[in-house]
Design an enzyme around this catalytic site. Structure first.
Site, mmCIF file in Angstrom:
data_model
loop_
_atom_site.group_PDB
_atom_site.id
_atom_site.type_symbol
_atom_site.label_atom_id
_atom_site.label_comp_id
_atom_site.label_asym_id
_atom_site.label_seq_id
_atom_site.Cartn_x
_atom_site.Cartn_y
_atom_site.Cartn_z
ATOM 1 C CE1 TYR A 61 -4.171 -1.518 -0.801
ATOM 2 C CE2 TYR A 61 -3.297 -3.113 0.925
ATOM 3 C CZ TYR A 61 -4.318 -2.633 -0.128
ATOM 4 O OH TYR A 61 -5.454 -3.449 -0.567
ATOM 5 N NE ARG A 64 -0.484 0.140 -6.257
ATOM 6 C CZ ARG A 64 0.737 -0.440 -6.261
ATOM 7 N NH1 ARG A 64 1.365 -1.429 -5.249
ATOM 8 N NH2 ARG A 64 1.532 -0.053 -7.039
ATOM 9 C CG ASN A 97 -11.523 2.898 -8.218
ATOM 10 O OD1 ASN A 97 -11.574 1.627 -8.180
ATOM 11 N ND2 ASN A 97 -11.359 3.939 -9.302
ATOM 12 C CG HIS A 114 -13.913 -2.126 -2.083
ATOM 13 N ND1 HIS A 114 -13.875 -2.473 -3.424
ATOM 14 C CD2 HIS A 114 -15.024 -2.721 -1.565
ATOM 15 C CE1 HIS A 114 -14.799 -3.245 -3.754
ATOM 16 N NE2 HIS A 114 -15.274 -3.417 -2.375
ATOM 17 C CB CYS A 122 -6.748 0.934 15.601
ATOM 18 S SG CYS A 122 -6.221 -0.220 16.902
ATOM 19 C CD GLU A 211 -12.292 -6.461 -20.684
ATOM 20 O OE1 GLU A 211 -11.616 -6.843 -21.681
ATOM 21 O OE2 GLU A 211 -11.865 -6.479 -19.601
ATOM 22 C CB ALA A 227 -14.092 5.558 -18.490
HETATM 23 P P1 NAD Z 1 -10.948 -4.720 -12.062
HETATM 24 O O1 NAD Z 1 -9.747 -4.957 -12.358
HETATM 25 O O2 NAD Z 1 -11.500 -6.424 -11.641
HETATM 26 O O3 NAD Z 1 -11.892 -4.547 -13.369
HETATM 27 C C1 NAD Z 1 -11.310 -3.322 -14.013
HETATM 28 C C2 NAD Z 1 -12.454 -3.230 -15.305
HETATM 29 O O4 NAD Z 1 -11.811 -1.920 -15.778
HETATM 30 C C3 NAD Z 1 -12.231 -4.367 -16.231
HETATM 31 O O5 NAD Z 1 -13.718 -4.677 -16.530
HETATM 32 C C4 NAD Z 1 -11.779 -3.518 -17.587
HETATM 33 O O6 NAD Z 1 -12.448 -3.983 -18.824
HETATM 34 C C5 NAD Z 1 -12.253 -2.184 -17.183
HETATM 35 N N1 NAD Z 1 -11.357 -0.813 -17.830
HETATM 36 C C6 NAD Z 1 -10.070 -1.056 -18.243
HETATM 37 N N2 NAD Z 1 -9.643 0.099 -18.723
HETATM 38 C C7 NAD Z 1 -10.737 0.855 -18.695
HETATM 39 C C8 NAD Z 1 -10.882 2.192 -19.238
HETATM 40 N N3 NAD Z 1 -9.804 2.923 -19.693
HETATM 41 N N4 NAD Z 1 -12.161 2.733 -18.955
HETATM 42 C C9 NAD Z 1 -13.345 2.042 -18.486
HETATM 43 N N5 NAD Z 1 -13.021 0.854 -17.789
HETATM 44 C C10 NAD Z 1 -11.701 0.327 -18.301
HETATM 45 O O7 NAD Z 1 -11.514 -3.799 -10.829
HETATM 46 P P2 NAD Z 1 -12.711 -3.642 -9.934
HETATM 47 O O8 NAD Z 1 -14.001 -4.122 -10.624
HETATM 48 O O9 NAD Z 1 -12.816 -2.200 -9.668
HETATM 49 O O10 NAD Z 1 -12.241 -4.669 -8.877
HETATM 50 C C11 NAD Z 1 -10.960 -4.572 -8.270
HETATM 51 C C12 NAD Z 1 -10.759 -3.916 -6.897
HETATM 52 O O11 NAD Z 1 -9.522 -3.884 -6.266
HETATM 53 C C13 NAD Z 1 -11.629 -2.843 -6.412
HETATM 54 O O12 NAD Z 1 -12.757 -3.266 -5.656
HETATM 55 C C14 NAD Z 1 -10.606 -1.941 -5.511
HETATM 56 O O13 NAD Z 1 -11.143 -2.017 -4.247
HETATM 57 C C15 NAD Z 1 -9.277 -2.481 -5.931
HETATM 58 N N6 NAD Z 1 -8.517 -1.660 -6.682
HETATM 59 C C16 NAD Z 1 -8.367 -0.244 -6.641
HETATM 60 C C17 NAD Z 1 -7.833 0.322 -7.585
HETATM 61 C C18 NAD Z 1 -7.676 1.879 -7.506
HETATM 62 O O14 NAD Z 1 -7.910 2.325 -6.450
HETATM 63 N N7 NAD Z 1 -7.363 2.804 -8.496
HETATM 64 C C19 NAD Z 1 -6.878 -0.274 -8.684
HETATM 65 C C20 NAD Z 1 -7.006 -1.716 -8.638
HETATM 66 C C21 NAD Z 1 -7.614 -2.268 -7.770
#
Ligand code: NAD
Length: 238
Positions: A61, A64, A97, A114, A122, A211, A227
């Protein structure tokens, strides 16, 4: 591209996932190889990982946090902030996110179900609220203790833990007439089930991403594209 119309009576609930931050340079999770920034979730994002090796979790983290600080909001984050400015309390944003790109784009009516990278809490759940913490730690000895003596952990919902703000989220979904879901694979519950709740309440449901997600059949409309490219021209606010 067909515009999504938002009328004077509409209430919009938005759910975002890692995909909305992809064009800001933050890696998504699971899409390609089941890794998040090169790590297995089991090693860095579960209660067992924390018990086994808290430094491995903090190291991940901290990385990150460093990546997040370098990233900038992209046009998709900005589009949602502008939509909020137009709709006021008829707009609500729930993000999965842990980055703060929505806030930095100007969003304020949002929850991080999340957790948030920029906070710690803590490990003993002693009742004290999370504290702001932007530190990028280099060893476990640098990580502070709570006044109760417990070690601080990232304010992140690990896999297997209960997401935050669920009552508020459920109440907002029940009121929504339009659910917009952006950049999430539809594989992490309960978030992947929100679209079903919205459909049951009679809302239109729109997905945006390159996708179709796993739960694509639950959407009334799927907009295929990145997006940051499709969101700026997607909405017609009446
Ligand atoms: P995921 O990685 O499972 O899915 C990502 C999705 O984003 C995919 O379906 C993909 O097709 C789509 N994607 C890729 N590029 C894109 C774009 N340019 N525009 C729109 N969509 C696009 O992610 P999730 O479903 O959010 O689940 C993963 C978990 O992990 C989250 O709940 C989160 O807590 C954590 N996470 C957070 C971050 C962050 O804060 N940036 C990053 C990675 C994971």
């Amino acid at each position: 591209m067909k515009k999504i119309s938002i009328g004077a009576e509409d209430r919009v609930f938005v759910l975002t996932g890692a995909g909305i931050s992809a064009e800001s340079g933050l890696p998504t999770f699971r899409a390609a190889d089941g890794l998040w920034a090169g790590s297995r979730v089991e090693d860095v994002c579960t209660p067992e990982a924390w018990q086994r090796n808290p430094w491995r979790v903090w190291e991940f983290y901290s990385g990150r946090r460093a990546d997040g600080a370098k990233a900038q909001p992209n046009p998709a984050h900005v589009t949602l902030a502008k939509l909020e400015a137009q709709l006021g309390d008829r707009f609500f944003l729930c993000t999965q996110n842990v980055d703060d790109l929505h806030e930095r784009a100007g969003s304020s009516r949002l929850v991080h179900m999340h957790g948030e990278l920029s906070r710690s809490r803590c490990e003993r759940e002693c009742g004290r609220p999370p504290v702001e913490d932007h530190a990028i730690y280099r060893s476990l000895s640098e990580v502070g203790l709570c006044p109760c003596g417990g070690r601080l952990r990232p304010h992140i919902v690990f896999f297997g833990e209960i997401p935050l703000e669920m009552e508020r989220i459920e109440a907002e979904i029940a009121k929504a007439t339009l659910m917009l879901v952006v950049g999430t694979s539809g594989s992490v519950y309960p978030a992947a089930g929100f679209v079903h709740w919205a459909r049951q309440a009679g809302a239109r449901t729109v997905y945006v991403g390159p996708e179709p997600p796993l739960n694509a059949s639950a959407f009334t409309h799927v907009v295929e594209g990145k997006a940051g490219e499709v969101m700026p021209g997607l909405f017609q606010v009446e």
